[in-house]
Design a protein around this motif. Structure first.
Motif, PDB file in Angstrom:
ATOM      1  N   ASP A 219       0.815  -1.222   0.000  1.00  0.00           N
ATOM      2  CA  ASP A 219       0.000   0.000   0.000  1.00  0.00           C
ATOM      3  C   ASP A 219       0.848   1.270   0.000  1.00  0.00           C
ATOM      4  N   LEU A 222       2.194   2.552  -3.627  1.00  0.00           N
ATOM      5  CA  LEU A 222       1.312   2.746  -4.769  1.00  0.00           C
ATOM      6  C   LEU A 222       1.290   4.205  -5.187  1.00  0.00           C
ATOM      7  N   ILE A 224      -0.185   7.535  -7.479  1.00  0.00           N
ATOM      8  CA  ILE A 224      -1.494   8.107  -7.764  1.00  0.00           C
ATOM      9  C   ILE A 224      -1.472   8.669  -9.182  1.00  0.00           C
ATOM     10  N   GLN A 229      -7.399   6.337  -7.706  1.00  0.00           N
ATOM     11  CA  GLN A 229      -6.238   5.992  -6.867  1.00  0.00           C
ATOM     12  C   GLN A 229      -6.030   7.027  -5.774  1.00  0.00           C
ATOM     13  N   GLU A 232      -8.368   6.048  -3.088  1.00  0.00           N
ATOM     14  CA  GLU A 232      -7.910   4.827  -2.413  1.00  0.00           C
ATOM     15  C   GLU A 232      -6.765   5.142  -1.435  1.00  0.00           C
ATOM     16  N   GLN A 233      -5.851   6.001  -1.862  1.00  0.00           N
ATOM     17  CA  GLN A 233      -4.731   6.345  -0.985  1.00  0.00           C
ATOM     18  C   GLN A 233      -5.206   7.223   0.178  1.00  0.00           C
TER      19      GLN A 233
END
Ligand code: UD1
Ligand code: CA
Length: 454
Positions: A219, A222, A224, A229, A232-233
């Motif tokens: 995680d 990852l 962006i 995304q 999600e972050q």
């Protein structure tokens, strides 16, 4: 030998479909690049070089106080080209760590061992095993298991695409060697770009070992690229902040409904109910309780204070044993001393409220100083604005303001004064006396209320 960090932040971020440069999009209330800089600065002796290009001035101005070297990459010709722009400012005996402006959750503890690989003279790649590796560069190995190179998705064969071990983008290398490899990069590939990832194959050709370091948490590495995304972050960041707060001893009724967008310093036995949003610098004393749906921005709160549901409090200092809300709004430059009460539908701006004073219902208090133990009745309005200027209201200790009073500033109510309900006070009211302005009450005998005709 010291560490130089290069942060790549020149890209436009096309997939964000935004007018704003990608690294200025916010995560946890602060730009993506802010998070990356925070992590980079944890390497306390490192020199930080930020490569900017798309809307470079805007990005630079957003971090005008940061102690970094800004390097402009005029044309975004690829990640290798971006790193090349920063290399002239880096000494040969440094180690270089490359970070990305669009990977905000990376931790210093993940990167430190990568830097150690560079210090030993090798090329370090931070890798990750992804369930869906789409879009990432894939790690290629020799038959003996050692890394032979990185292939970008767009250049990869079908079998290479099935590899799930990916390049996270973070690399570390000795500066002199990196310079040598960067100098001979070409752009003969599917995207016509100078790929930083090609340094892996160059290192191998140079007889320098390439060491993969697997990221402990996928995680954190990852990137962006689009708004999905980003969301999600944001969720992961929210969770990370909530976990830290709970470890620090704060009770969160539901950690998935807690947003910290800044720093929280909390005492013992703080309880925070659902949907709190804490922004900027928030300090909560011992036994503070925060009700549901509360927004706090740059607020200091004393021990034992309760903030009830649906309050919005900004740039304020709140004492001990205070009770605020439900449904109160406390605006900037407000100080509420110990044991004050601010009730529902009360708005307070740029005011000092003395210890023990109460403003319990439906009031507007602006540009006002209130002494100790005053009682401000329901519906009291300080008329602080004449259409051109703001004026102050001063209310002394032990004052009682009757309900539905307007105080037309500038005006002063002396200590111990009482104001009769429904008054419009335009002149100073003397201490210790009853002052009221009220038209006389009359009764019209026998008056008939009009009736509807059937
Ligand atoms: C890159 C890596 C890929 C890796 C992935 C991880 C290369 C060639 N590929 O691909 O192996 O799996 O990151 O997220 O390195 N940038 C510049 N100047 C440029 C081009 C890019 O500063 O000329 C910056 C971007 O702003 C961004 C970063 O470099 O912050 C990465 O660029 P991006 O185009 O997103 O690379 P990826 O295609 O994701
Ligand atoms: Ca990317």
């Amino acid at each position: 030998m010291s560490l130089s960090i290069i942060i790549l932040a020149a890209g436009k971020g096309t997939r964000m479909r935004s007018d704003l440069p990608k690294v200025l999009h916010k995560l946890g209330g602060r730009p993506l690049l802010w998070h990356v800089l925070q992590t980079a600065q944890q390497f306390t002796d490192a020199r930080i070089h930020v490569v900017i290009g798309h809307r470079a001035r805007e990005v630079q101005e957003s971090f005008s106080a940061a102690d970094v070297e800004w390097v402009v990459q005029d044309k975004q010709l690829g990640t290798g080209h971006a790193v090349a722009q920063a290399m002239p400012g880096i000494a040969d005996d440094d180690s270089v760590l490359v970070m990305y402006g669009d990977i905000p959750l990376i931790r210093q503890s993940t990167l430190a061992p990568l830097c150690a690989i560079a210090e030993q003279g090798f090329l370090g790649l931070l890798t990750a095993e992804l369930v869906d590796p789409t879009g990432y560069g894939r790690i290629l190995h020799h038959a003996d298991g050692s890394i032979s190179g990185v292939v970008e998705e767009k250049d990869a064969s079908a079998s290479e695409r099935s590899i799930r071990e990916v390049n996270t983008g973070f690399i570390a290398a000795p500066a002199a060697k990196l310079r040598r490899w960067i100098d001979v990069l070409d752009n003969n590939n599917a995207q016509g770009e100078f790929y930083l990832t090609d340094v892996a194959a160059r290192a191998v050709a140079d007889g320098v070992s390439v060491r993969g370091l697997s990221a402990e948490s996928v995680d954190d590495v990852l990137g962006i690229n689009d708004r999905l995304q980003l969301a999600e972050q944001e969720q992961r960041y929210r969770n990370r902040c909530a976990v830290e707060c709970m470890r620090d001893g704060v009770t969160l009724i539901d950690p998935t409904r807690f947003d910290l967008r800044g720093q929280l310093q909390a005492g013992e036995d703080v309880i925070i109910d659902i949907n709190a949003v804490l922004e900027g610098d928030v300090r909560l004393g011992n036994r503070v309780s925060i009700g549901p749906n509360v927004v706090l921005r740059n607020v200091e709160v004393g021990d034992g204070t309760s903030i009830l549901a649906n309050c919005v409090i900004e740039d304020a200092v709140i004492g001990k044993g205070v009770r605020i809300g439900p449904f109160a709004r406390v605006r900037p430059e407000t100080r509420l001393a110990d044991n004050t009460h601010v009730g529902n539908f009360v708005e307070i701006k740029k005011s000092d409220v003395g210890a023990g004073s109460k403003i319990n219902h439906l009031s507007y208090i602006g540009d006002t100083t209130i002494g100790r133990d005053a009682n401000i009745g329901a519906g009291t309005i300080t008329c602080n604005y004449d259409g051109a200027s703001k004026h102050r209201t001063v209310i002394g200790d032990d004052v009682f303001i009757g309900s539905d009073t307007q105080l037309v500033a500038p005006v002063e109510v002396g200590a111990g004064a009482t104001i009769g309900a429904g008054s419009t006070i335009t002149k100073d009211a003397p201490a210790g006396e009853l002052t009221l302005s009220r038209s006389g009450q009359e009764t019209r005998k026998g008056w008939q209320r009009p009736k509807k005709k059937k």
